[in-house]
Design a protein around this motif. Structure first.
Motif, PDB file in Angstrom:
ATOM      1  N   LEU A  96       0.133  -8.729  12.604  1.00 38.05           N
ATOM      2  CA  LEU A  96      -0.214  -8.634  12.160  1.00 38.05           C
ATOM      3  C   LEU A  96      -1.063  -7.295  11.280  1.00 38.05           C
ATOM      4  CD1 LEU A  96      -0.257 -11.911  10.506  1.00 38.05           C
ATOM      5  CD2 LEU A  96       1.655 -10.833  10.436  1.00 38.05           C
ATOM      6  N   PRO A  97      -2.274  -6.633  11.064  1.00 36.77           N
ATOM      7  CA  PRO A  97      -2.500  -5.766  11.310  1.00 36.77           C
ATOM      8  C   PRO A  97      -1.389  -4.408  11.558  1.00 36.77           C
ATOM      9  CG  PRO A  97      -4.286  -7.062  12.137  1.00 36.77           C
ATOM     10  CD  PRO A  97      -2.924  -7.583  12.945  1.00 36.77           C
ATOM     11  N   GLY A 100       1.044  -4.151   8.994  1.00 32.10           N
ATOM     12  CA  GLY A 100       0.314  -3.678   7.767  1.00 32.10           C
ATOM     13  C   GLY A 100       0.207  -2.224   7.676  1.00 32.10           C
ATOM     14  N   ALA A 103       3.827  -1.123   7.194  1.00 31.49           N
ATOM     15  CA  ALA A 103       4.218  -1.107   5.789  1.00 31.49           C
ATOM     16  C   ALA A 103       3.382  -0.041   4.436  1.00 31.49           C
ATOM     17  CB  ALA A 103       3.305  -2.419   5.575  1.00 31.49           C
ATOM     18  N   ILE A 104       1.917   0.237   5.200  1.00 28.96           N
ATOM     19  CA  ILE A 104       1.367   1.436   4.581  1.00 28.96           C
ATOM     20  C   ILE A 104       2.160   2.969   5.161  1.00 28.96           C
ATOM     21  CG2 ILE A 104      -0.944   2.926   4.519  1.00 28.96           C
ATOM     22  CD1 ILE A 104      -1.846  -0.130   5.213  1.00 28.96           C
ATOM     23  N   SER A 130      -5.919   5.704   2.078  1.00 30.29           N
ATOM     24  CA  SER A 130      -5.152   4.588   2.800  1.00 30.29           C
ATOM     25  C   SER A 130      -5.478   4.900   4.085  1.00 30.29           C
ATOM     26  CB  SER A 130      -3.533   4.797   2.610  1.00 30.29           C
ATOM     27  OG  SER A 130      -2.885   5.909   3.407  1.00 30.29           O
ATOM     28  N   LEU A 137      -7.145  -1.430   9.684  1.00 35.08           N
ATOM     29  CA  LEU A 137      -6.586  -2.445  10.648  1.00 35.08           C
ATOM     30  C   LEU A 137      -6.163  -2.059  12.065  1.00 35.08           C
ATOM     31  CD1 LEU A 137      -3.730  -2.440   7.592  1.00 35.08           C
ATOM     32  CD2 LEU A 137      -4.801  -4.022   8.423  1.00 35.08           C
TER      33      LEU A 137
END
Length: 153
Positions: A96-97, A100, A103-104, A130, A137
């Motif tokens: 999941l990190p 994420g 996506a960034i 970011s 992340l």
């Protein structure tokens, strides 16, 4: 877990992590604003922090669609693997990190490659905001990977 299942779940993880940034960038699309587009149509050359990569409209479309299908398929495969207990649920703390972060990165790519007149203020803000989020992340994924490499708890 049998070897074929382990390979398919590993492949699904790989596809998920690689396809999310590409899919996000494709879904978001070009962020060049309408005023800059009109000036470019009038012969004014736009400024780019980074020039966007293009394989042509048809290939860009195909790559984006395949990335989205790959991400959804891989996500579904991993959910199925978790539900059938073929995938240890702790892997999600690693995945999941990374998703994420992907996506960034996909969104950041579109911000950094937007055509502008003058300075790309959005690119600077994207990097400032970011950068630390990506660092957190990626550190979270590294900690999860370290825990996964040890004995099960």
């Amino acid at each position: 877990m049998t070897k074929p299942h382990r390979i398919s779940l590993s492949l699904a993880m790989f596809v998920l992590v690689l396809s999310v940034p590409v899919g996000f960038a494709w879904v978001i699309g070009d962020l060049t604003n309408e005023a800059a587009r009109q000036l470019a149509a009038g012969g004014v050359e736009l400024d780019y922090l980074m020039r966007p990569v293009s394989f042509g409209p048809i290939w860009n479309q195909l790559i984006g669609i395949l990335a989205c299908i790959g991400a959804l398929g891989a996500f579904g495969t991993l959910i199925w693997g978790t539900a059938t207990r073929q995938l240890d649920h702790r892997w999600w703390w690693f995945l999941l990190p990374l998703v994420g972060a992907g996506a960034i990165v996909g969104h950041g790519w579109r911000v950094l490659t937007a055509g502008v007149i003058g300075a790309n203020i959005g690119a600077g803000l994207m990097i400032i905001v970011s950068g630390p989020v990506l660092a957190v992340l990626l550190m979270a994924a590294a900690v999860a990977a370290r825990k996964l490499s040890g004995p099960p708890t």
